[in-house]
Design an enzyme around this catalytic site. Structure first.
Site, PDB file in Angstrom:
ATOM      1  NE  ARG A 104      -2.622   0.306   3.997  1.00 43.49           N
ATOM      2  CZ  ARG A 104      -3.275   0.221   4.711  1.00 43.49           C
ATOM      3  NH1 ARG A 104      -4.055   1.041   4.444  1.00 43.49           N
ATOM      4  NH2 ARG A 104      -2.477   1.235   6.090  1.00 43.49           N
ATOM      5  CB  THR A 108      -2.397   7.129  -2.822  1.00 44.03           C
ATOM      6  OG1 THR A 108      -1.964   6.215  -2.862  1.00 44.03           O
ATOM      7  CG2 THR A 108      -1.857   8.707  -3.202  1.00 44.03           C
ATOM      8  CG  ASP A 200       2.941  -2.851   8.716  1.00 43.16           C
ATOM      9  OD1 ASP A 200       2.776  -1.805   8.340  1.00 43.16           O
ATOM     10  OD2 ASP A 200       3.524  -4.230   8.424  1.00 43.16           O
ATOM     11  CG  ASP A 203       6.726  -2.601   9.353  1.00 43.39           C
ATOM     12  OD1 ASP A 203       7.169  -3.214   8.434  1.00 43.39           O
ATOM     13  OD2 ASP A 203       6.022  -2.202   9.287  1.00 43.39           O
TER      14      ASP A 203
HETATM   15  C1  PRP Z   1      -1.297  -4.773   4.599  1.00 48.19           C
HETATM   16  C2  PRP Z   1      -2.139  -6.131   4.481  1.00 48.19           C
HETATM   17  C3  PRP Z   1      -2.639  -6.016   3.301  1.00 48.19           C
HETATM   18  C4  PRP Z   1      -2.573  -4.593   3.150  1.00 48.19           C
HETATM   19  C5  PRP Z   1      -4.409  -4.025   3.457  1.00 48.19           C
HETATM   20  O1  PRP Z   1       0.548  -4.709   3.595  1.00 48.19           O
HETATM   21  O2  PRP Z   1      -1.255  -6.967   5.169  1.00 48.19           O
HETATM   22  O3  PRP Z   1      -2.168  -6.571   2.292  1.00 48.19           O
HETATM   23  O4  PRP Z   1      -1.986  -3.634   3.938  1.00 48.19           O
HETATM   24  O5  PRP Z   1      -4.401  -2.773   3.667  1.00 48.19           O
HETATM   25  P1  PRP Z   1      -5.663  -2.135   2.746  1.00 48.19           P
HETATM   26  O6  PRP Z   1      -7.049  -3.814   3.343  1.00 48.19           O
HETATM   27  O7  PRP Z   1      -5.422  -1.208   2.883  1.00 48.19           O
HETATM   28  O8  PRP Z   1      -5.004  -1.933   1.328  1.00 48.19           O
HETATM   29  P2  PRP Z   1       1.425  -3.609   3.316  1.00 48.19           P
HETATM   30  O9  PRP Z   1       0.793  -2.472   2.171  1.00 48.19           O
HETATM   31  O10 PRP Z   1       1.351  -2.741   4.600  1.00 48.19           O
HETATM   32  O11 PRP Z   1       2.349  -4.595   2.576  1.00 48.19           O
HETATM   33  P3  PRP Z   1       3.104  -5.949   3.569  1.00 48.19           P
HETATM   34  O12 PRP Z   1       2.851  -6.603   3.538  1.00 48.19           O
HETATM   35  O13 PRP Z   1       4.034  -5.880   2.843  1.00 48.19           O
HETATM   36  O14 PRP Z   1       3.891  -4.695   5.048  1.00 48.19           O
HETATM   37  N1  URA Z   2      -2.346  -2.807   6.390  1.00 47.98           N
HETATM   38  C1  URA Z   2      -1.354  -3.346   8.472  1.00 47.98           C
HETATM   39  O1  URA Z   2      -1.224  -4.278   8.393  1.00 47.98           O
HETATM   40  N2  URA Z   2      -2.670  -2.821   9.201  1.00 47.98           N
HETATM   41  C2  URA Z   2      -3.780  -1.949   9.242  1.00 47.98           C
HETATM   42  O2  URA Z   2      -4.111  -1.831  10.187  1.00 47.98           O
HETATM   43  C3  URA Z   2      -4.113  -1.906   8.007  1.00 47.98           C
HETATM   44  C4  URA Z   2      -3.469  -2.177   6.836  1.00 47.98           C
END
Ligand code: PRP
Ligand code: URA
Length: 209
Positions: A104, A108, A200, A203
């Site tokens: 994400r 945005t 997150d 993370d």
């Molecule tokens: C997190 C999570 C989802 C997304 C959810 O990933 O694992 O993929 O956010 O958010 P949304 O419903 O608003 O799209 P992130 O973008 O943090 O990536 P990562 O898994 O690489 O940490």
């Molecule tokens: N992605 C995450 O990992 N945590 C949240 O709360 C939302 C999006």
């Protein structure tokens, strides 16, 4: 509109509470996610079709149930989806795997795609898309659109935590895809995080913050 299934099994709820705590270590977080994924996998596959196969037990021949149809596909939305994927593969070792690389954009909240690899015959298989978090639903929707473009028609989405806003948006954009989640939280904050949530997921799984 497809159904929303909330997996309220006491073991899932207990483990999720430990995952939410800010003091839970990276190692414990990963272990708990894997444990929960086994229980969620059990629910998301509960109604899979069975057929009969003739086998021989040490005593006699019998008609015994086995899974019908082609092997499942688990589609992991990277990176956090891999936390659910691991446990699911322990339970269904013959499943095929698709990887959808998305993150994400922090400002945005739109998904940026960086990788896609999936089995060719998605149209012949049940595809279970996994990602722990359904926040705005932008990532899940983009991943599912891509899988549909590549032929998938029978899809389920499995997560750990969902925001009400994400569920609404997902159901509008993917009305044919049922959602399975362990909990529906209160709301999304102004930064797109699920509240109370667990932070997150990526993370916390990998210790990157
Ligand atoms: C997190 C999570 C989802 C997304 C959810 O990933 O694992 O993929 O956010 O958010 P949304 O419903 O608003 O799209 P992130 O973008 O943090 O990536 P990562 O898994 O690489 O940490
Ligand atoms: N992605 C995450 O990992 N945590 C949240 O709360 C939302 C999006």
């Amino acid at each position: 509109m497809a159904e929303l299934h909330v997996v309220d099994h006491p073991l899932v709820q207990h483990k999720l509470t430990i995952m939410r705590k800010k003091g839970t270590s990276t190692g414990s977080f990963r272990r708990l996610l894997k444990e929960i994924s086994l229980l969620l996998c059990y629910e998301v596959t509960r109604d899979l079709e069975l057929t009969k196969e003739t086998i021989e037990t040490p005593l006699e021949e019998m008609e015994a149930p086995v899974l019908a149809g082609k092997k499942l596909v688990f589609a992991s939305i990277l990176r956090a989806g891999n936390g659910l994927l691991e446990g699911m593969l322990d339970l269904v070792p013959s499943a095929r795997v698709a990887h959808v690389g998305l993150y994400r954009d922090h400002d945005t909240l739109q998904p940026i795609e960086y990788y896609f690899k999936a089995p060719e015959d998605l149209g012949d298989r049940l595809v279970i898309v996994v990602d722990p978090m359904l926040a705005t639903a932008n990532s899940a929707t983009a991943a599912i659109d891509k899988l549909k473009e590549r032929g998938a028609t029978n899809i389920r989405f499995l997560c750990l935590l969902a925001a009400p806003e994400g569920i609404k948006s997902f159901q509008e954009r993917q009305p044919d895809v049922p959602i399975f989640t362990a909990a529906v939280d209160d709301h999304l904050n102004e930064k797109g995080y699920i509240v109370p949530g667990l932070g997150d997921a990526g993370d916390r799984m990998y210790g990157t913050k």
